[in-house]
Design an enzyme around this catalytic site. Structure first.
Site, PDB file in Angstrom:
ATOM      1  N   HIS A 123      -0.549   5.111  12.766  1.00 26.93           N
ATOM      2  CA  HIS A 123      -1.354   4.853  11.566  1.00 26.93           C
ATOM      3  C   HIS A 123      -2.783   5.343  11.774  1.00 26.93           C
ATOM      4  O   HIS A 123      -3.757   4.704  11.382  1.00 26.93           O
ATOM      5  CB  HIS A 123      -1.331   3.357  11.210  1.00 26.93           C
ATOM      6  N   ASP A 148       1.070   4.116   1.195  1.00 22.47           N
ATOM      7  CA  ASP A 148       1.479   4.877   2.387  1.00 22.47           C
ATOM      8  C   ASP A 148       2.634   4.206   3.135  1.00 22.47           C
ATOM      9  O   ASP A 148       3.124   4.745   4.126  1.00 22.47           O
ATOM     10  CB  ASP A 148       0.279   5.124   3.323  1.00 22.47           C
ATOM     11  N   HIS A 149       3.074   3.049   2.640  1.00 26.88           N
ATOM     12  CA  HIS A 149       4.189   2.355   3.299  1.00 26.88           C
ATOM     13  C   HIS A 149       5.443   2.262   2.431  1.00 26.88           C
ATOM     14  O   HIS A 149       6.482   1.803   2.896  1.00 26.88           O
ATOM     15  CB  HIS A 149       3.746   0.962   3.746  1.00 26.88           C
ATOM     16  N   HIS A 185       0.874  -1.168   0.000  1.00 28.61           N
ATOM     17  CA  HIS A 185       0.000   0.000   0.000  1.00 28.61           C
ATOM     18  C   HIS A 185       0.915   1.223   0.000  1.00 28.61           C
ATOM     19  O   HIS A 185       1.923   1.257   0.718  1.00 28.61           O
ATOM     20  CB  HIS A 185      -0.928   0.004   1.226  1.00 28.61           C
ATOM     21  N   HIS A 236      -3.948  -8.498   6.595  1.00 25.70           N
ATOM     22  CA  HIS A 236      -4.291  -7.261   5.924  1.00 25.70           C
ATOM     23  C   HIS A 236      -4.941  -7.611   4.587  1.00 25.70           C
ATOM     24  O   HIS A 236      -4.980  -8.777   4.198  1.00 25.70           O
ATOM     25  CB  HIS A 236      -3.011  -6.428   5.752  1.00 25.70           C
TER      26      HIS A 236
HETATM   27 ZN   LIG Z   1      -2.193  -1.153   4.185  1.00 27.91          ZN
HETATM   28 ZN   LIG Z   2      -1.305   1.825   5.705  1.00 29.46          ZN
END
Ligand SMILES: [Zn+2]
Ligand SMILES: [Zn+2]
Length: 312
Positions: free
Chosen positions: A270, A66-67, A64, A142
């Site tokens: 987060h 954002d990582h 993802h 996840h």
């Molecule tokens: Zn994620």
């Molecule tokens: Zn995330």
């Protein structure tokens, strides 16, 4: 030995002013380990006086954006700065392909080697053996393949009781005693015993980074007794159903995890962009696990051993 964690970003996917996406730097003695690399991480490193040129090890939890959206720019800047030293990169299937496609179409040739190791989200694995620390993956729950990382410090040396030792003792003897070996004379008689001149080695410390995940009992045994646990807490309690649907956790679930595994301290982050202030995360988590702290950007946390036996 230094063992501390600097928070570079603690937000989630939707951008918010003054909060950045996930990235952390774990400093162990002379090295630092970059854990996740959200957008703009190279600037966060500079702001926190962590020289990108010193970076050797990068761990990415999942794909993802954002990582990891800060990764290609960081690798690219290292190249521009003339880096030739090796770099080790750990991350999920597909990451290497993404990087190579970007560099291929920008006609970028790296001057330094990257050793990429793919993580396996199906089971815990020892992926890295550093002189000071071992790193294991932690399978998480996840929406896409995702692993956390468990850093376990290797055995530490015994501590000399300086005031008891003669000033003219050869340096090699110090080393021998710290390694746990008695000093003998030519006839094999003990001159200086480990028990009398040293204190026991402090207990090795540990840090578990649990990136995006649902409440995940499957990892409890692996992280039991960890000194510092980072666990995502995207939502507050009243959003538990939505959190579950999005494969995320609430502050209370993060705290429950810390309590169940007997963690020393809990760090939560987060936070969803819907929350402008984060105070309620702390309040809700602390009702379950009092030793909870918010992952605050720019702050560094010492990782201490949980036992009181530590003497240095
Ligand atoms: Zn994620
Ligand atoms: Zn995330």
């Amino acid at each position: 030995m230094t063992f501390n964690l600097t928070i570079l970003g603690s937000g989630s996917a939707t951008p918010v002013l003054n909060r950045h996406t996930t990235a952390q730097a774990l400093t162990i003695e002379g090295d630092y380990f970059l854990i996740d690399c959200g957008e703009g991480t190279q600037y966060r490193l500079m702001e926190n006086h962590l020289r990108p040129g010193r970076l050797k090890y990068i761990f990415i939890s999942h794909l993802h954006g954002d990582h990891y959206f800060g990764l290609v720019p960081l690798l690219s800047s290292l190249n521009l700065s003339g880096r030739t030293d090796d770099l080790w990169l750990f991350g999920p299937r597909g990451l290497w392909e993404i990087i190579t496609v970007q560099f291929r179409y920008s006609d970028t040739k790296l001057n330094y080697p990257i050793h990429f190791q793919e993580t396996d989200p199906s089971k815990p694995q020892l992926i890295f053996d550093h002189p000071n620390v071992q790193v294991e993956t932690i399978p998480l729950q996840h929406r896409i393949d995702c692993t956390g990382f468990l850093f376990r410090e290797k055995g530490r040396k015994r501590k000399l009781i300086a005031e008891k030792l003669p000033a003219d003792l050869p340096v090699s003897y110090y080393r021998q005693l710290k390694d746990g070996h008695d000093i003998l004379d030519e006839r094999g008689q003990v001159l200086y015993s480990v028990g009398a001149y040293t204190l026991p080695a402090p207990r090795p410390r540990s840090y578990a980074f649990c990136s995006d995940t649902r409440y995940n009992e499957a990892m409890f045994d692996q992280i039991r007794g960890v000194d510092l646990l980072y666990h995502e807490a995207s939502f507050l309690d009243d959003m538990e159903a939505l959190s579950e649907k999005y494969f995320h956790s609430t502050a209370r679930q993060a705290a429950l995890t810390a309590r169940q595994v007997g963690a020393g301290r809990l760090l939560i982050g987060h936070f969803s962009s819907r929350y402008k202030v984060t105070d309620d995360f702390l309040t809700q988590a602390r009702t379950v696990f009092p030793e909870t702290y918010l992952a605050m950007e720019g702050e560094t946390m010492e990782i201490n051993s949980q036992t009181t036996e530590e003497r240095n």
